[in-house]
Design an enzyme around this catalytic site. Structure first.
Site, mmCIF file in Angstrom:
data_model
loop_
_atom_site.group_PDB
_atom_site.id
_atom_site.type_symbol
_atom_site.label_atom_id
_atom_site.label_comp_id
_atom_site.label_asym_id
_atom_site.label_seq_id
_atom_site.Cartn_x
_atom_site.Cartn_y
_atom_site.Cartn_z
ATOM 1 N N GLU A 48 0.823 -1.221 0.000
ATOM 2 C CA GLU A 48 0.000 0.000 0.000
ATOM 3 C C GLU A 48 0.854 1.265 0.000
ATOM 4 O OE1 GLU A 48 -3.228 0.061 2.843
ATOM 5 O OE2 GLU A 48 -3.543 2.200 2.529
ATOM 6 N N LYS A 56 -7.940 -0.384 11.081
ATOM 7 C CA LYS A 56 -7.281 -0.796 9.826
ATOM 8 C C LYS A 56 -6.034 0.069 9.622
ATOM 9 C CE LYS A 56 -6.396 -1.114 5.271
ATOM 10 N NZ LYS A 56 -5.405 -0.313 4.511
ATOM 11 N N ASP A 90 3.546 -14.406 11.840
ATOM 12 C CA ASP A 90 2.215 -14.800 11.398
ATOM 13 C C ASP A 90 1.263 -13.610 11.596
ATOM 14 O OD1 ASP A 90 -0.331 -15.893 11.227
ATOM 15 O OD2 ASP A 90 0.257 -17.778 12.185
ATOM 16 N N HIS A 129 -2.243 11.046 0.135
ATOM 17 C CA HIS A 129 -2.242 9.767 -0.571
ATOM 18 C C HIS A 129 -2.156 9.949 -2.079
ATOM 19 C CE1 HIS A 129 -3.875 6.482 2.250
ATOM 20 N NE2 HIS A 129 -3.297 7.410 2.974
#
Ligand code: NDP
Length: 418
Positions: free
Chosen positions: A79, A259, A275, A372
């Protein structure tokens, strides 16, 4: 089609590629890409039916100051903007004196679950009476962890209702994540339960809850640091605290708030060969620990300080699992100057806090898209086939375009090439 995949697991990666190409009509260039990324090393043994190695970019987040140490942190993510935001957040938090982090404890819990229990007290009493025997069985199942100073620490029972009982084993897994060693010990405990208590067990497996590996990062930022002008700085601080509060009240917002935290956390967990599904599930469960899903971090404004705190379950390991097989993990540990699992736990949670600070600040000031946009336009340029040399020129054109999209990117790329 079925015949083609028969005994697929016994084939070499080259043979699998030939079968896939044949069955699914992959072009020669597509086959070449898969072949190029295939490795002959241990990676091909890490998963079943290995075909190729899927690559993700790794970048370095800079400016982290945690417990008075400076860190640069490898992050693996697809991302755009994540690493830039982490570095930017970390820089502002370092200027405020840096992040303080602590590991509350570092233990792993596993479960042996019994079904069809008529009277909970009978199991509870039996486990209490035989706890030394059960702990001994666990120790003998994995003696090397005991030699390392770890091993089983305690055992208890919980009534889950509907005739289900969980026997919980708590283990000090030292520097490992501990899933496999825990599962081995649990099966030994289950054997004792079956042979001595004569009660069949339903299953035995670690819990990914991670609630005994809680790690907290906290930072206080002087309000004056948040903008050049006092009134604006006060406004930014108030708005960050309000945005944080909304994530406590509204699960819909909390998911997005979290998130953003996991953008940073996962990227470091992945770079460190751990993991990330385990960390994801543990974190989201912790976000709902009081029954409502909430933001994992909180920012509070008191007097002239904006104080942020993030607590996460962080049951990671610096040894075992894939850490020695993935070729970059050892180097990444060195880059991040990680000497212990506790240090890594604190760095990861600090990255989550910095990531969250950067996201909230952007969100309540310029908006998330401004920062962004350039990164997204870079992705758009690459997605339409711009080469590394062409990308900057195409991004400049796309910035000026009124509606940058795939069609306009293709058209502008054509213009650049002609
Ligand atoms: P391993 O099975 O690789 O065990 C860790 C190994 O590291 C041990 O064998 C131990 O050797 C060795 N070791 C060396 N130094 C140390 C040290 N200082 N402290 C502790 N161990 C040391 O890995 P884990 O048991 O940690 O399991 C992790 C893996 O399990 C992950 O890949 C995860 O994806 C997977 N997994 C996850 C599950 C889940 O989350 N639900 C379920 C099942 C698997 P020695 O034996 O000599 O002590």
């Amino acid at each position: 089609m079925e015949a083609g995949y028969s005994q697929f697991y016994k084939r070499t990666p080259e043979e699998r590629l030939a079968i896939i190409a044949d069955q699914l009509g992959l072009s020669k260039p597509e086959q070449q890409v898969l072949k190029q990324h295939a490795t002959a090393d241990d990676l091909s043994l890490l998963v079943e039916n290995y075909l190729t190695t899927y690559q993700l970019p790794e970048g370095i987040a800079v400016n982290f100051r945690v417990n008075d140490h400076d860190y640069v942190v490898p992050m693996v993510t697809e991302e755009p903007s994540v690493i830039a935001a982490a570095s930017n957040g970390a820089k502002q938090l370092a200027k405020a004196g840096g992040i303080k982090a602590t590991v509350n404890s570092r233990l792993l819990t596993g479960q042996v679950v019994l079904s069809d229990v008529k009277v909970f007290a009978s199991i509870d009493d039996w486990v209490a009476l035989h706890q030394n025997e059960l702990l001994d069985a666990a120790r003998q199942a994995h003696p090397s962890i005991v030699k390392r100073g770890g091993g089983p620490k305690s055992i208890r029972t919980r009534d889950l209702g509907e005739g289900f009982v969980s026997i919980d084993l708590v283990v000090d897994v030292k520097a490992a994540m501990g899933a496999n060693m825990m599962n081995t010990m649990l099966e030994a405990v289950a054997d004792v339960v079956q042979n001595k208590l004569h009660h069949t067990t339903l299953f035995s497996i670690l819990s990914n809850a991670g609630d005994q590996s809680l790690t907290t990062a906290t930072v206080s930022v002087p309000v004056a640091q948040l903008a050049d002008e006092q009134q604006k700085a006060q406004q930014v601080a108030t708005r960050i605290a309000q945005a944080s509060r909304i994530a406590q009240l509204d699960p819909m917002r909390a998911v997005t708030h979290n998130k953003g935290i996991m953008n940073g956390v996962d990227a470091v967990v992945l770079a460190m060969g751990n993991d990330w599904r385990a960390i994801e599930s543990a974190s989201h469960a912790y976000a709902a620990v009081d029954g409502q899903y909430r933001g994992l971090s909180q920012w509070q404004l008191e007097d002239d300080q904006l104080t942020g705190t993030l607590t996460l379950p962080m049951p990671i390991g610096t040894v075992g699992g894939a850490t020695k097989v993935l070729p970059l993990v050892g180097i990444n540990q060195k880059i991040a100057s990680i000497d212990s699992p506790e240090e890594l736990m604190m760095v990861i949670v600090s990255v989550g806090l910095a990531q969250n600070f950067a996201a909230l600040k952007a969100l309540v000031t310029s908006g998330i898209q401004q920062g962004h946009m350039k990164m997204q336009l870079r992705s758009l340029a690459m997605s339409v086939g711009a080469s590394a040399v062409e990308v900057p020129a195409l991004v400049n054109q796309l910035i000026k375009a009124s509606d940058p999209n795939e069609a306009s990117a293709r058209r502008l790329l054509e213009q650049i090439r002609n």
